[in-house]
Design a protein around this motif. Structure first.
Motif, short mmCIF file in Angstrom:
data_model
loop_
_atom_site.label_atom_id
_atom_site.label_comp_id
_atom_site.label_asym_id
_atom_site.label_seq_id
_atom_site.Cartn_x
_atom_site.Cartn_y
_atom_site.Cartn_z
N ALA B 16 0.95 -1.12 0.00
CA ALA B 16 -0.09 0.16 -0.02
C ALA B 16 0.84 1.10 -0.09
O ALA B 16 0.43 2.19 -0.73
N VAL B 19 2.00 1.60 -3.40
CA VAL B 19 1.11 2.31 -4.40
C VAL B 19 0.84 3.73 -4.04
O VAL B 19 0.77 4.60 -5.00
N LEU B 20 0.70 4.02 -2.70
CA LEU B 20 0.41 5.38 -2.20
C LEU B 20 1.35 6.41 -2.76
O LEU B 20 1.42 7.56 -3.46
N ALA B 23 1.52 6.85 -6.35
CA ALA B 23 0.17 7.71 -6.93
C ALA B 23 0.62 9.28 -6.57
O ALA B 23 0.25 10.05 -7.42
N ILE B 24 1.04 9.44 -5.23
CA ILE B 24 1.21 10.81 -4.94
C ILE B 24 2.41 11.55 -6.00
O ILE B 24 2.38 12.64 -6.31
N ILE B 26 3.06 10.70 -8.90
CA ILE B 26 2.45 10.82 -10.09
C ILE B 26 1.61 12.36 -10.33
O ILE B 26 2.00 13.33 -10.99
N ALA B 36 5.06 8.66 -15.76
CA ALA B 36 4.65 7.25 -16.45
C ALA B 36 5.43 6.41 -15.59
O ALA B 36 5.01 5.09 -15.26
N LEU B 37 6.60 6.44 -15.18
CA LEU B 37 7.43 5.54 -14.31
C LEU B 37 6.86 5.38 -12.86
O LEU B 37 6.76 3.99 -12.52
N LEU B 39 3.72 5.21 -12.41
CA LEU B 39 2.71 4.63 -12.85
C LEU B 39 3.00 3.15 -12.67
O LEU B 39 2.21 2.13 -12.15
N LEU B 40 4.39 2.71 -13.01
CA LEU B 40 4.94 1.55 -12.84
C LEU B 40 4.78 0.91 -11.58
O LEU B 40 4.33 -0.11 -11.17
N THR B 42 2.87 2.07 -9.06
CA THR B 42 1.36 1.78 -8.61
C THR B 42 0.85 0.54 -9.20
O THR B 42 0.27 -0.22 -8.52
N LEU B 43 1.07 0.42 -10.39
CA LEU B 43 0.46 -0.94 -11.16
C LEU B 43 1.32 -2.19 -10.48
O LEU B 43 0.64 -3.10 -10.10
N VAL B 46 -0.11 -2.60 -6.95
CA VAL B 46 -1.61 -3.33 -7.10
C VAL B 46 -1.49 -4.60 -7.35
O VAL B 46 -2.09 -5.69 -6.84
N LEU B 49 -0.75 -6.39 -4.22
CA LEU B 49 -1.96 -6.39 -3.25
C LEU B 49 -2.91 -7.53 -4.09
O LEU B 49 -3.44 -8.35 -3.31
N ALA B 67 1.20 -3.66 -17.09
CA ALA B 67 2.64 -3.03 -16.71
C ALA B 67 3.44 -3.27 -18.14
O ALA B 67 4.35 -2.45 -18.41
#
Lengths: 103, 169, 617, 551
Positions: B16, B19-20, B23-24, B26, B36-37, B39-40, B42-43, B46, B49, B67
């Motif tokens: 988590a 991910v967070l 995302a922050i 981003i 974009a990186l 985002l990798l 985050t993906l 997830v 998870l 991914a």
């Protein structure tokens, strides 16, 4: 240490959703907005899978998640083709420059 | 797979956090390649998870399609549509402040809703990962129609995207 | 002589001396501190009452995790292995401590002694050793470059890794047995048996063997086993490239009628890779000032880490697997697909025309070749009806005839397609467009030097091994020998175990088969000319993709009519299968004919100059 | 022999496969276009002819299906032990019929455009197969939208309808305006579909099912039992907002309408015609299905705030569309805003929550009114956009100035345009009047008098800007030379005008009768959701589906 339950995942997904909304509002680059969309789709998927494990017991939530991943891929393909098309005529993908059509 | 009761929180908070954090990242970064990186991250988080949620196949699909496919497409799009690596954009202070406020309020509301509901567990939490065979059977029986529709969708999208991205001869 | 005017060249000796001083300071200081902390902790734990002990204990669990989380990115960004490892170690320690908290029946004092005393002391010793290596760098290098050292290291490394994995497998199995043992007092609420406690474990051991219980206790948790096993994986991946590079240079030399590396380390330049490694580590760590520094530093890890992760799910033998995932195949393919991002980011962050070209080519090539690769892999997957690699391997234990490559007439073609596509996905010649040195200087890694540069090669050779491993498992009988497993001696004595391991079943056979495929990859690289990027994409989309589609269709129909549950149309099924065999054989012959045609007409196809020096011409 | 093979696997029920015939028709058309392009070469003529044949064939299948479907309890595809994925009842068949008809008309319009050598049609001619694959693809998506009540299928269908639409909006690649329009369209669509996915995930989690009918039943039992906690209500509102974002995007209801004028102006005129009607019709069909499933059971149990919400949305949409149309100088853009306004009128029907007595054959008046409205609207818009297209192809401009003196320069076109415009306002002798009349009657009966007032007021507003075009055509001649238009084009717009006149008075009674009949098929959905379990597969299904229970 607390045991992890459904609400942890739902909260995480909610945070991801809000961050996606923030990304979409703060980015001026079309691909940035697309990245925000991907964040929201991930939040939706996380919800679905968490519900599948902790609430419904059936695995149809996972199937929906599979389809959403597929839709995200299809959407990204079309969107990036359109961005490139836009870039070819305007040499930018800044959405603020998309101002020919107004009224 | 025995995800232990005491190990699960650690792994959950680890993923988590990833991910967070990404995302922050981003939201905050002003460089689109870095977004974009992130985002990798985050993906990937997830996907981790999903492993924790006993959805092994979904995690693999997330990694291989999202991914490995979609993200490469996005990075590719970034490279094709920016003139220099320094694709920067700065939202104004007031915009950022307003957006952050909206985001925080939205999150507070969502959090209140989500925690306010008594999510009674309808069935036992699944202790066994959903096997590939189960998912496959569901896809080809109960979800046969969406499956077939998805194939038509992909065909049409492929034709459309290929047309739009093709240089005019 | 005037000062060099090129702006990014720094006065190197001063910098290196400063760095060395800093590293020594950190290592000596850290090591001594850790030792002191360990000793103090010993005293503290002897003196403190239980309550306070628990609080200290909680802090000890949280702090290392936080520290580790900070250290890992720092280490990754600075290219410092020490910092990164330290970070991982801290997280591991923290997790272990935190986890032990929950295991109520154990005495916190005992565990505290175990972790907070032994941990720091061990860490301190390790840091002091590292510092010693830096001080005595020259001597260590000389030791490494001595005659036979490299050979001994190689053999010793391989053997010790196999032994290590075997020991792990053995211990893990034993722990699993214990966890499911009904005679122990484990809570029987879950299907897996309950969590073992130290108290229960120590009832199994008596006298001097009691400390074993403490070692076994953490091993019952899958993640801890994975953490340990990852050590083995990283070790293996570091050994494979070193010797594959040497081997590649020798083969290239032979193909080009020369000797290849001959000098370093005695016999046939055994230690060439060690020497190269030393050189790379000592090189200047260059970051292009106009590039994106952070991404530039990050990119090699983005390429390297997925390559390692692929080995999490790659089995070396039935029990020699770190995580026997039910989606192992998809997982490995996904990891190989993510590796491409590292390359793209590397090219992008270099802010160099050639690098960006290389990155773009890599993205095109990888994304297109993943499709025929995945589709070709569908054939054995359909045959086996599983994505778990160990399940697929199990089908092939009845000797040469049961290998999936000749399970049906389309499998061999699928193998051919997969192998071709895997060459492209590893950026190996003739598909090495992303780094083609005659066009793009060095492609995506033009700007890289030193340790980061070598990480790309580690990733490339690890990926080569992984795709070869997949080919072996899915088509070439996995870790089983050509003789049926049922012929193997069944006894438990050493001799029959050795015979079984060498001839019938086991990681040694697997590594040998992979080595063979690696050799073929090297052989192809040094004999075939590189093709153009449009030819690369043409070969994928117009040739390989239709071919794999045909193969998948044919194989589907074959399996459909392989169903002996319907005796009513047995003869019809026979006719269909006959037709399908015909199609498969015709395609196989066409491919073989194509290759032979190419060989016969090589003079016309490749050009004359190269052919004059071709072996056998 | 082959049957023996087939029996060894799970196969869907043959009857069910036949039941979704119209969808096979559209999917088959896509495949036929692709195959024809591969075998016969990339010819725009061939693919357009295949499209027309496919659309007609599908319409014919709809006709043959309708009586059969009317007899059976329900028709569609409900896989083993699961909720129905496709629900091809007469309601769906009607919408598919309309979509196919319209598809054929738009293809006809395209052919006319291609024959006039307009600059923009060059790209269409060169890349005909791609264009028609995308066009039919979006039609397929719209057909799916009206024939499903499964949340997964809803999101898939909306994407199936949207993704090809994004591509055909930007189909002219050298055109900056088209590129910009498609950029806005795709960004807006992606955002709303993401919101919808999130909403659907919450709905699935809260009710534990993907079937909207099942959700409707759960909602009613839940409300009958106890008061729901505030958090649950909020959650449902968030989820429904997400779902409505997706549907509102398709029908361009007000907070989600920003794409509409830009896209309609930027796209080529056939595409605009297509999107202005088909996409809205499909969106409304889907909305009605959801309302029928979720809200109908609630009609008598409580005073529905959702009804008020939908009514507010409808009123705002309608007013915003009409007000924004005032200053427009481009007819295309004006018609775009007009289509937003009409979406508002049609959305009003969604506010009518109405419950029939069990066993009665009386249809919901809202649905009947909406069906009439959509049918008439289809022809009005076809006529209006067709005339605009013909003028644009002849003069190269789509501003109101281009219409000056049209009454003299091309009297037939001007007459057809006038009919369509006044019908769009809702003036008496035309079909638009009848449609609006039934709608307002239904609203009146449901005690939504204020909505009636809003609708009337809006119609009066709209008279002004529609008559600006009429004024330009007849009273503002600037002496430009007359022009001739292709005969087929003339026939198309005149046919549309005649249909509008016919629906005005002569066949209005018959129309509303048929509409009632169709609407009654939509209505008793609660009765039809007790499906006979498809027997073939239930036994073979190896997965014990965990029992779902209501929260």
């Amino acid at each position: 240490m607390t045991s992890i339950g459904l609400q942890h995942y739902l909260l995480l997904a909610a945070a991801l959703f809000c961050l996606g909304i923030l990304t979409m509002t703060l980015k001026r680059n079309a691909i940035g907005i697309l990245i925000g969309v991907e964040l929201i789709l991930n939040a939706a998927n996380l919800n679905l899978v968490a519900f599948t494990r902790y609430r419904t017991g059936a695995i149809d939530g996972q199937i929906v998640a599979v389809f959403i991943i597929l839709l995200a891929a299809a959407e990204a393909a079309i969107a990036i083709a359109i961005f490139m098309n836009f870039y070819n005529s305007l040499a930018t993908i800044d959405v603020d420059r998309a101002d020919q059509l107004q009224g | 797979m025995n995800v232990n009761t005491w190990l699960e929180p650690i792994v959950f908070f680890l993923f988590a956090g990833v991910v967070l954090f990404s995302a922050i990242g981003i939201v905050l970064t002003r460089n689109i390649v870095r977004a974009a990186l992130f985002l990798l991250g985050t993906l990937g988080g997830v996907a981790g998870l999903y492993f924790l949620l006993m959805a092994n196949l979904l995690a693999a699909i997330q990694l291989i399609v999202y991914a490995g496919g979609t993200l490469v497409l996005i990075v590719f799009g970034v490279m094709l549509t920016s003139k220099s690596p320094w694709v920067r954009f700065a939202p104004s202070r007031s915009e950022a402040a307003a957006a952050t406020t909206i985001g925080l309020v939205l999150f507070a509301a969502l959090a209140k809703i989500v925690t306010g509901i008594d999510w009674t567990v309808a069935a036992h939490p699944a202790d066994q990962p959903a096997t590939v065979r189960q998912v496959g059977n569901l896809l080809l029986q109960q979800y046969l129609v969406p499956f077939e529709v998805a194939s038509v969708l992909l065909l049409v999208v492929m034709i459309g995207a290929a047309y739009l991205a093709r240089p005019e001869n | 002589m005037s000062q060099a005017t090129i702006p990014w060249i720094e006065p190197v000796p001063e910098k290196r001396v400063a760095m060395r001083r800093k590293a020594l300071l950190v290592l000596f200081g850290g090591g001594l501190t850790a030792l002191i902390v360990g000793c103090v902790m010993l005293g503290v734990f002897r003196a403190l009452p239980d309550q306070v002990g628990t609080i200290v204990f909680i802090l000890a669990g949280v702090l290392p995790i936080l520290g580790g989380l900070g250290l890992i990115p720092l280490g990754l960004l600075n290219g410092s292995v020490v910092l990164t490892t330290l970070g991982f170690a801290q997280i591991g320690i923290g997790a272990l401590v935190g986890g032990l908290l929950k295991a109520t029946p154990i005495d916190p004092l005992v565990v505290g002694v175990l972790l907070l005393v032994i941990g720091p002391i061990a860490a301190g010793l390790a840091m002091l050793t590292a510092a010693g290596v830096i001080v005595a760098f020259k001597q260590v290098v000389q030791l490494l470059l001595m005659r036979w050292t490299a050979l001994i290291l190689f053999c010793g490394g391989i053997v010790s890794i196999i032994l290590l994995v075997w020991a792990h497998a053995f211990v893990f199995r034993y722990v699993a047995q214990l966890a499911n043992d009904t005679t122990l007092n484990t809570s029987a609420t879950t299907t897996f048996g309950g969590d073992l406690t130290i108290a229960e474990l120590s009832t199994r051991f008596s006298g001097n063997w009691r400390p074993v219980a403490f070692v076994l206790w953490p091993l019952q948790f899958g993640l801890i086993r994975d953490l340990i096993a990852m050590g083995g994986v990283i070790g293996f991946i570091s050994i494979i490239p070193l010797y594959t590079i040497w081997w590649e240079r020798k083969v290239a030399g032979r193909i080009q009628s020369r000797l290849g590396p001959m000098r370093v380390g005695g016999w046939h330049g055994w230690a060439q890779s060690f020497a190269d490694g030393m050189k790379l580590i000592c090189k200047e760590d260059f970051v292009p000032p106009e590039g994106d520094g952070t991404l530039f530093r990050l990119a090699p890890y983005l390429a390297f880490v997925p390559a390692i992760c692929a080995f999490i799910a790659l089995p070396f033998a039935t029990t020699y697997v770190f995580r026997d995932l039910d989606v192992a195949l998809l997982f490995i393919l996904a990891m190989l697909g993510i590796e491409v991002l590292g390359v793209i980011i590397a090219g992008w962050a270099s802010n160099n025309k050639w690098s960006v070209y290389g990155a773009m080519r890599e993205a095109c090539q990888m994304v297109s070749y993943e499709i025929p690769m995945g589709m070709a892999l569908l054939v054995p997957v359909m045959t086996a009806g599983a994505l778990r690699l160990t399940d697929i391997a199990k089908l092939q234990q009845d000797g040469f005839g049961s290998w999936l490559a000749w399970n049906n007439p389309f499998c061999l073609i699928a193998f051919f397609c997969y192998y071709t596509a895997s060459l492209a996905s590893c950026k190996r010649a003739p598909f090495d467009l992303p780094e083609s040195e005659s066009e793009l200087v060095a492609g995506f890694h033009t700007e890289y030097s030193g340790f980061r540069w070598s990480l790309f090669f580690f990733a490339e050779y690890a990926a080569m091994f992984a795709v070869s491993g997949l080919a072996v498992i899915l088509f070439l009988g996995a870790w089983y020998g050509p003789l049926p497993l049922s012929w193997a001696p069944a006894g438990n004595d050493i001799a029959s175990a050795v015979v079984r391991g060498l001839l019938f079943d086991g990681p040694i056979l697997f590594i040998l088969k992979c080595g063979l495929l690696l050799y073929v990859q090297i052989w192809i690289r040094w004999t075939l000319p590189r093709i153009r990027i449009d030819q690369v994409l043409y070969a994928c989309i117009q040739v390989l993709l239709p071919l794999t589609m045909l193969v998948v269709l044919g194989s589907t129909f074959w399996l459909l009519f392989d169903n002996s549950a319907h005796p009513a149309f047995e003869s019809f099924a026979k006719v269909v299968r006959g037709l399908l065999s015909l199609v498969g054989v015709v395609i196989s012959i066409a491919i073989a004919g194509f290759i032979i045609f190419g060989f016969v007409n090589r003079r016309r196809l490749v050009g004359t100059l190269a052919i004059e020096h071709f072996p056998g011409s | 022999m082959l049957l023996a093979i087939a029996n060894s696997f799970w196969m869907p029920d043959l009857d069910a496969v036949v039941a979704i015939g119209p969808l096979w028709g559209l999917a088959g058309t896509i495949v036929a276009i692709v195959l024809a392009a591969l075998v016969l070469g990339r010819s725009a003529a061939v693919s357009s002819v295949i499209t027309i044949i496919g659309a007609t064939l599908t319409a014919w299948i709809c006709f043959t299906h309708a009586p059969r479907v009317a007899q059976s309890a329900w028709a569609g595809l409900a896989p083993a032990g699961g909720s129905p994925m496709l629900l091809v009842d007469n309601f769906a068949i009607l919408f598919i019929l309309l979509i196919c008809l319209f598809l054929a008309c738009v293809t006809g319009l395209w052919m006319i455009g291609a024959s006039t050598n307009a600059r923009e049609s060059a790209a269409h001619l060169r890349n005909g197969p791609e264009f028609f694959v995308l066009l039919v693809g979006s039609a397929f998506g719209m057909a799916l939208m009206v024939s499903t009540t499964n949340l997964l299928m809803i999101i898939l269908a909306i994407e199936m309808a949207s993704l090809p639409s994004y591509a055909i909006v930007g189909f002219q690649k050298r055109n900056r305006i088209a590129a910009e329009a498609s950029l806005k369209y795709v960004l807006f669509g992606a955002v709303t579909s993401a919101l919808m996915a999130y909403g659907i995930s919450l709905l699935y989690g809260f009710y534990g099912t993907l079937d909207v009918n099942e959700i409707g039943r759960l909602v009613s039992t839940e409300l009958a039992a106890t008061d729901t906690p505030a958090a649950a209500k909020a959650l449902i509102s968030v989820a429904l907002f997400g779902l409505m974002a997706g549907i509102g995007f398709k029908i361009s209801a007000v907070p989600f309408h920003f794409w509409c004028p830009d896209v309609f102006e930027g796209a080529s005129i056939e595409v605009t015609t297509w999107l202005s009607v088909a996409s809205k019709a499909a969106g409304l069909g889907l909305l009605l299905r959801i309302i029928a499933a979720v809200l109908q059971p609630l009609a008598e149990t409580f005073d529905n705030p959702l009804s008020t919400t939908v009514a507010m949305f409808a009123a705002v949409t309608c007013t915003v569309g009409n007000l924004a149309a005032f200053p427009q100088t481009s007819v295309k853009r004006l018609l775009a805003y007009s289509s937003i306004a009409h979406a508002g009128y049609m959305l009003m029907a969604g506010a009518i929550i109405w419950q029939a007595k069990p066993g009665s054959d009386v249809a919901n008046p809202a649905f009947a009114a909406l069906i009439v409205y959509i049918i008439v609207y289809l022809f009005m818009n076809l006529g209006a956009f067709g005339c605009t297209a013909l003028v644009y192809w002849a003069t190269g401009s789509e501003k109101i100035e281009a219409f000056r003196g049209l009454g003299r320069r091309s009297p037939l076109i001007a007459a057809a345009m006038t009919v369509c415009l006044f019908s769009l306002v809702g003036l008496p002798p035309f079909g638009g009047f009848i449609a609006k009349f039934y709608l307002l009657m239904a609203l009146f009966k449901s005690n939504l008098v204020w909505l009636v007032a809003v609708a009337l007021l809006n119609s009066i507003f709209s008279l002004y800007f529609y008559s600006r075009i009429a004024y330009a055509m007849y009273f503002a001649d600037d002496g430009k030379p007359a022009f001739s238009v292709p005969a087929f084009g003339r026939a198309l717009v005149i046919a549309a005008a005649i249909v509008i006149l016919l629906t005005g008075i002569p066949i209005a009674g018959g129309l509303i009768g048929r509409a009632n009949q169709f609407a009654s098929h939509l209505y008793p959905i609660a009765a039809r959701t007790t499906f006979a379990e498809p027997q073939a597969a239930a036994a073979k299904d190896p997965i014990p589906l965990a029992a779902r229970s209501a929260p």
